[in-house]
Design an enzyme around this catalytic site. Sequence first.
Site, PDB file in Angstrom:
ATOM      1  N   ASP A  68       0.848  -1.182   0.000  1.00 44.60           N
ATOM      2  CA  ASP A  68       0.000   0.000   0.000  1.00 44.60           C
ATOM      3  C   ASP A  68       0.888   1.237   0.000  1.00 44.60           C
ATOM      4  O   ASP A  68       1.855   1.309   0.764  1.00 44.60           O
ATOM      5  CB  ASP A  68      -0.887  -0.011   1.251  1.00 44.60           C
ATOM      6  CG  ASP A  68      -1.940   1.066   1.217  1.00 44.60           C
ATOM      7  OD1 ASP A  68      -2.910   0.916   0.460  1.00 44.60           O
ATOM      8  OD2 ASP A  68      -1.789   2.067   1.950  1.00 44.60           O
ATOM      9  N   ASN A  76      -2.827  12.975  -2.928  1.00 43.98           N
ATOM     10  CA  ASN A  76      -3.811  13.520  -3.870  1.00 43.98           C
ATOM     11  C   ASN A  76      -4.380  14.848  -3.381  1.00 43.98           C
ATOM     12  O   ASN A  76      -4.522  15.794  -4.158  1.00 43.98           O
ATOM     13  CB  ASN A  76      -4.954  12.525  -4.083  1.00 43.98           C
ATOM     14  CG  ASN A  76      -4.656  11.507  -5.149  1.00 43.98           C
ATOM     15  OD1 ASN A  76      -3.852  11.735  -6.043  1.00 43.98           O
ATOM     16  ND2 ASN A  76      -5.295  10.359  -5.056  1.00 43.98           N
ATOM     17  N   HIS A  81      -4.308  15.373  -8.071  1.00 39.81           N
ATOM     18  CA  HIS A  81      -4.441  14.036  -8.656  1.00 39.81           C
ATOM     19  C   HIS A  81      -3.408  13.765  -9.744  1.00 39.81           C
ATOM     20  O   HIS A  81      -3.017  12.620  -9.953  1.00 39.81           O
ATOM     21  CB  HIS A  81      -5.861  13.828  -9.178  1.00 39.81           C
ATOM     22  CG  HIS A  81      -6.861  13.689  -8.075  1.00 39.81           C
ATOM     23  ND1 HIS A  81      -7.059  12.515  -7.403  1.00 39.81           N
ATOM     24  CD2 HIS A  81      -7.684  14.599  -7.500  1.00 39.81           C
ATOM     25  CE1 HIS A  81      -7.973  12.682  -6.475  1.00 39.81           C
ATOM     26  NE2 HIS A  81      -8.375  13.958  -6.507  1.00 39.81           N
ATOM     27  N   GLU A 111      -4.512   2.445  -4.488  1.00 37.26           N
ATOM     28  CA  GLU A 111      -3.083   2.535  -4.205  1.00 37.26           C
ATOM     29  C   GLU A 111      -2.580   1.232  -3.591  1.00 37.26           C
ATOM     30  O   GLU A 111      -1.574   1.205  -2.904  1.00 37.26           O
ATOM     31  CB  GLU A 111      -2.780   3.716  -3.280  1.00 37.26           C
ATOM     32  CG  GLU A 111      -3.275   3.567  -1.871  1.00 37.26           C
ATOM     33  CD  GLU A 111      -4.717   3.999  -1.636  1.00 37.26           C
ATOM     34  OE1 GLU A 111      -5.110   4.018  -0.469  1.00 37.26           O
ATOM     35  OE2 GLU A 111      -5.454   4.311  -2.588  1.00 37.26           O
TER      36      GLU A 111
END
Length: 192
Positions: A68, A76, A81, A111
């Site tokens: 992760d 973000n 983004h 992610e």
Amino acid sequence: MFGFSLLICFLLGIMVYRNQQNKQRLLRLANVDGLTGLLNRRKTLEMLQLQFDLAVRHHFELCVVIVDLDYFKKINDQFGHATGDKVLQKFGLLCLKTFRHTDIVGRIGGEEFLIALPHTAQPAAENLLANLRERAQMMSADIDVPDLNISVSCGLSVYQQQDSIEELMAQADDALYQAKQYGRNRVEIFTD
């Protein structure tokens, strides 16, 4: 007449060539995540099932890892983004460079990534993941956004003869949860 036949053969050849190109493009769209260049969720799980079945049948080692990107939502929110997309793209390239072509590496969520390492013992998997973790931290310099810090947390599980594929993935997920609980930017190994 000969010229007409030659023209028909030429046009048929072009049609066959274009058909093959379209087939390859559709296959890529069906199996590959467009942003990272890694396998998509469906194909990743399909390939994991295949490797799991082989590990059961032939009694070889199999490590499963869930990775992760730490604090990705914050990336973000803070940097936009477009920067988040660059991080995902760079991480995809890093994975392609880090792992063998026989390993399974795919994006299974926003992610979140799944990595399967067939014929790999736990110590070798730990070394690979430590390398991945260190190299992921260096990606910030490549993206060149001030104050951007990238790190990854990894949960590693090792196949045992009694495990099902669902248990193996749940173990990797539990280990990932532990990595996050212990401060992120680390590799945790599932233990009973």
